[in-house]
Design an enzyme around this catalytic site. Structure first.
Site, PDB file in Angstrom:
ATOM      1  N   ASP A  53       0.823  -1.351   0.149  1.00  0.00           N
ATOM      2  CA  ASP A  53      -0.383   0.491   0.193  1.00  0.00           C
ATOM      3  C   ASP A  53       0.789   1.619   0.131  1.00  0.00           C
ATOM      4  OD1 ASP A  53      -3.126   1.175   0.664  1.00  0.00           O
ATOM      5  OD2 ASP A  53      -1.148   2.235   1.625  1.00  0.00           O
ATOM      6  N   TYR A  58       3.330   9.669   0.028  1.00  0.00           N
ATOM      7  CA  TYR A  58       4.592   8.781   0.785  1.00  0.00           C
ATOM      8  C   TYR A  58       5.638   9.122  -0.072  1.00  0.00           C
ATOM      9  CZ  TYR A  58      -0.146   6.523   2.841  1.00  0.00           C
ATOM     10  OH  TYR A  58      -0.810   6.298   2.700  1.00  0.00           O
ATOM     11  N   LYS A  83      -2.764   6.173  -4.089  1.00  0.00           N
ATOM     12  CA  LYS A  83      -3.875   6.855  -4.751  1.00  0.00           C
ATOM     13  C   LYS A  83      -3.818   8.031  -5.015  1.00  0.00           C
ATOM     14  CE  LYS A  83      -3.913   4.920   0.350  1.00  0.00           C
ATOM     15  NZ  LYS A  83      -1.899   4.210   0.617  1.00  0.00           N
ATOM     16  N   HIS A 116      -7.776   9.278  -1.815  1.00  0.00           N
ATOM     17  CA  HIS A 116      -7.088   8.908  -0.423  1.00  0.00           C
ATOM     18  C   HIS A 116      -7.916   9.998   0.223  1.00  0.00           C
ATOM     19  CE1 HIS A 116      -2.951   8.826   1.132  1.00  0.00           C
ATOM     20  NE2 HIS A 116      -3.737   9.144   1.999  1.00  0.00           N
ATOM     21  N   LYS A 239       2.638  -1.567   8.550  1.00  0.00           N
ATOM     22  CA  LYS A 239       3.949  -0.949   8.410  1.00  0.00           C
ATOM     23  C   LYS A 239       5.123  -0.585   9.219  1.00  0.00           C
ATOM     24  CE  LYS A 239       7.362   2.953   8.135  1.00  0.00           C
ATOM     25  NZ  LYS A 239       7.659   3.345   9.246  1.00  0.00           N
ATOM     26  N   VAL A 241       9.617  -0.853   8.915  1.00  0.00           N
ATOM     27  CA  VAL A 241      10.915  -1.342   8.554  1.00  0.00           C
ATOM     28  C   VAL A 241      12.240  -1.936   8.926  1.00  0.00           C
ATOM     29  CG1 VAL A 241      10.962   1.456   7.151  1.00  0.00           C
ATOM     30  CG2 VAL A 241      11.486   0.758   9.564  1.00  0.00           C
ATOM     31  N   ARG A 245      10.361  -7.174  12.614  1.00  0.00           N
ATOM     32  CA  ARG A 245       8.764  -6.992  13.072  1.00  0.00           C
ATOM     33  C   ARG A 245       8.164  -7.142  11.462  1.00  0.00           C
ATOM     34  NH1 ARG A 245       9.825  -0.936  15.904  1.00  0.00           N
ATOM     35  NH2 ARG A 245      10.260  -1.509  17.607  1.00  0.00           N
TER      36      ARG A 245
HETATM   37  N1  LIG Z   1      -5.621   6.149   3.777  1.00  0.00           N
HETATM   38  C1  LIG Z   1      -4.852   6.826   4.861  1.00  0.00           C
HETATM   39  O1  LIG Z   1      -5.235   8.037   5.199  1.00  0.00           O
HETATM   40  C2  LIG Z   1      -3.963   5.929   5.382  1.00  0.00           C
HETATM   41  C3  LIG Z   1      -3.099   7.126   6.344  1.00  0.00           C
HETATM   42  C4  LIG Z   1      -2.302   5.964   7.377  1.00  0.00           C
HETATM   43  C5  LIG Z   1      -1.256   4.920   6.975  1.00  0.00           C
HETATM   44  N2  LIG Z   1      -2.347   4.482   5.589  1.00  0.00           N
HETATM   45  C6  LIG Z   1      -1.444   3.616   5.432  1.00  0.00           C
HETATM   46  O2  LIG Z   1      -1.668   2.683   6.278  1.00  0.00           O
HETATM   47  C7  LIG Z   1       0.104   2.073   6.796  1.00  0.00           C
HETATM   48  C8  LIG Z   1      -0.213   1.254   8.358  1.00  0.00           C
HETATM   49  O3  LIG Z   1      -0.347   2.989   8.742  1.00  0.00           O
HETATM   50  P1  LIG Z   1       0.940   3.194   9.891  1.00  0.00           P
HETATM   51  O4  LIG Z   1       2.054   2.987   9.118  1.00  0.00           O
HETATM   52  O5  LIG Z   1       0.682   4.978  10.114  1.00  0.00           O
HETATM   53  O6  LIG Z   1       0.681   2.704  11.247  1.00  0.00           O
HETATM   54  P2  LIG Z   1       1.020   1.419  11.589  1.00  0.00           P
HETATM   55  O7  LIG Z   1       1.011   0.179  10.777  1.00  0.00           O
HETATM   56  O8  LIG Z   1      -0.273   1.284  13.268  1.00  0.00           O
HETATM   57  O9  LIG Z   1       2.260   1.168  12.366  1.00  0.00           O
HETATM   58  C9  LIG Z   1       3.564   1.519  12.291  1.00  0.00           C
HETATM   59  C10 LIG Z   1       4.133   1.648  13.202  1.00  0.00           C
HETATM   60  O10 LIG Z   1       4.506   0.930  14.233  1.00  0.00           O
HETATM   61  C11 LIG Z   1       5.641   0.251  13.960  1.00  0.00           C
HETATM   62  N3  LIG Z   1       5.585  -1.567  14.013  1.00  0.00           N
HETATM   63  C12 LIG Z   1       5.440  -2.059  13.162  1.00  0.00           C
HETATM   64  N4  LIG Z   1       5.020  -3.248  13.101  1.00  0.00           N
HETATM   65  C13 LIG Z   1       5.495  -3.496  14.645  1.00  0.00           C
HETATM   66  C14 LIG Z   1       5.761  -4.500  16.255  1.00  0.00           C
HETATM   67  N5  LIG Z   1       5.504  -5.723  15.281  1.00  0.00           N
HETATM   68  N6  LIG Z   1       6.622  -4.586  17.340  1.00  0.00           N
HETATM   69  C15 LIG Z   1       6.459  -2.461  17.550  1.00  0.00           C
HETATM   70  N7  LIG Z   1       5.876  -1.799  16.797  1.00  0.00           N
HETATM   71  C16 LIG Z   1       6.440  -1.874  15.572  1.00  0.00           C
HETATM   72  C17 LIG Z   1       6.307   0.644  13.448  1.00  0.00           C
HETATM   73  O11 LIG Z   1       7.355   1.279  13.372  1.00  0.00           O
HETATM   74  P3  LIG Z   1       9.488   0.581  12.389  1.00  0.00           P
HETATM   75  O12 LIG Z   1       8.604   1.129  11.206  1.00  0.00           O
HETATM   76  O13 LIG Z   1       9.896   1.589  12.846  1.00  0.00           O
HETATM   77  O14 LIG Z   1       9.824  -1.278  12.398  1.00  0.00           O
HETATM   78  C18 LIG Z   1       5.565   2.214  12.427  1.00  0.00           C
HETATM   79  O15 LIG Z   1       6.272   3.141  13.969  1.00  0.00           O
HETATM   80  C19 LIG Z   1       0.299   2.551   5.861  1.00  0.00           C
HETATM   81  O16 LIG Z   1       1.891   2.611   6.270  1.00  0.00           O
HETATM   82  C20 LIG Z   1       0.255   3.257   4.903  1.00  0.00           C
HETATM   83  O17 LIG Z   1       0.670   2.453   4.031  1.00  0.00           O
HETATM   84  C21 LIG Z   1      -3.456   4.895   4.902  1.00  0.00           C
END
Ligand SMILES: NC(=O)c1ccc[n+]([C@@H]2O[C@H](COP(=O)([O-])OP(=O)(O)OC[C@H]3O[C@@H](n4cnc5c(N)ncnc54)[C@H](OP(=O)(O)O)[C@@H]3O)[C@@H](O)[C@H]2O)c1
Length: 291
Positions: A53, A58, A83, A116, A239, A241, A245
């Site tokens: 995604d 981004y 998006k 988006h 998400k 990096v 994880r």
């Molecule tokens: N449509 C929209 O408006 C919208 C808005 C926001 C996001 N998105 C999409 O949704 C995706 C996911 O949302 P998000 O990136 O905001 O948040 P998320 O996936 O809820 O959280 C990502 C964070 O969690 C950490 N993390 C991941 N796995 C972990 C684990 N097993 N243990 C501990 N920490 C962990 C990551 O750290 P590290 O990377 O440092 O490991 C990062 O800081 C985005 O990447 C994007 O593609 C869409």
């Protein structure tokens, strides 16, 4: 070494309302820099993810495209979403934005193109949706959908065009469980997809309820949260990096929660106070935002 094509497990597939399939557990790349995203996705492919995604916002579509093209996977085995951003609404701007995204990705088509945000203050969502329909008819976007749309805004698109989005990507996690919108999506044949599925790792993993379930299921807190999404039937796109994880999150597919676990997690819902992102009607930050 295991190659991407040898991944032992696979995500379940959900069926979209246009008959296409989408892997239920995908990989998000928001805030992953363009020069790091290829390695992160290579790691994700090796772990078994087949669904990525991204978005124009981004600023990493080039790296995403490189990762897909260099993966050794058949293009048809990978699901790529991007998006259209808020300042590209309207037919001509959307067409141009899409063509530029495709160019950056270096792909012939995307599997899913999303609006988006609805941006009701601009009044261009229907026009934008009409252009997405044209892109789908031309085979450039296999499926089309929306993100951050309240139910009545989905109805506006459907009433004007007769075409419902395949999914609605919304902020969704145990603190902001969005039961009403998930149900409204379901009633419209629209799948719910969770963004910030882990609540960006801000506090959720320290919740005693999550930690207790994790201990009982022999899982990590992140895996419990992802297993909750999978049990609800939503699509999750965590998400990371961090290679360990990335693998840990994909292995959540092996974690199964009981109805009692789900009931306990339901008590964490804060309702509207759990929103961290924008309110889609006003584009004002949610009360749960902590920076
Ligand atoms: N449509 C929209 O408006 C919208 C808005 C926001 C996001 N998105 C999409 O949704 C995706 C996911 O949302 P998000 O990136 O905001 O948040 P998320 O996936 O809820 O959280 C990502 C964070 O969690 C950490 N993390 C991941 N796995 C972990 C684990 N097993 N243990 C501990 N920490 C962990 C990551 O750290 P590290 O990377 O440092 O490991 C990062 O800081 C985005 O990447 C994007 O593609 C869409």
């Amino acid at each position: 070494m295991t190659s991407a094509s040898d991944a032992a497990t696979a995500s379940p597939l959900l069926t979209l309302n246009d008959g296409r399939a989408i892997p239920q557990l995908g990989f998000g790349v928001y805030k992953t820099p363009n020069d790091e995203v290829e390695d992160a996705i290579a790691c994700a492919f090796e772990a078994g993810y087949r669904h990525i995604d991204t978005a124009k916002l981004y600023d990493n579509e080039e790296g995403v495209g490189r990762a897909v093209r260099h993966s050794g996977l058949a293009r048809s085995d990978v699901f790529v979403t991007t998006k259209v951003w808020n300042d590209d609404h309207g037919r001509e701007k959307t067409r141009r934005a899409f063509e530029e995204s495709l160019e950056r990705l270096g792909l012939d088509y995307v599997d899913l193109y999303l609006i988006h945000w609805p941006m009701p203050m601009n009044g261009l969502a229907v026009e934008t949706w009409e252009e997405l329909i044209a892109l789908r008819e031309e085979g450039l976007a296999t499926s089309i959908g929306v993100a951050n749309f309240p139910a009545h805004r989905i109805d506006e698109l459907t009433a004007a065009t007769g075409v419902a989005p395949v999914l609605n990507q919304i902020e969704l996690n145990p603190y902001f469980a969005q039961a009403e919108l998930r149900e409204a999506n379901r009633e419209r044949g629209v799948l719910s997809q969770a963004w910030a599925p882990l609540h960006r790792a801000k506090g959720l993993f320290d919740e005693p309820i999550i930690r207790d379930i994790a201990e009982h299921r022999g899982a990590t807190p992140a895996q419990v949260v992802l297993a909750w999404h999978l049990a609800l039937g939503t699509i999750a796109i965590p998400k990371s990096v961090t290679p360990s994880r990335i693998r840990e999150n994909f292995a959540a597919l092996d974690v199964h929660l009981t109805p009692e676990d789900l009931e306990a997690i339901a008590t964490l819902d804060r309702g509207e106070a759990g929103r961290t992102g924008f309110d889609p009607e006003t584009m004002v930050r949610g009360a749960g935002y902590k920076g």
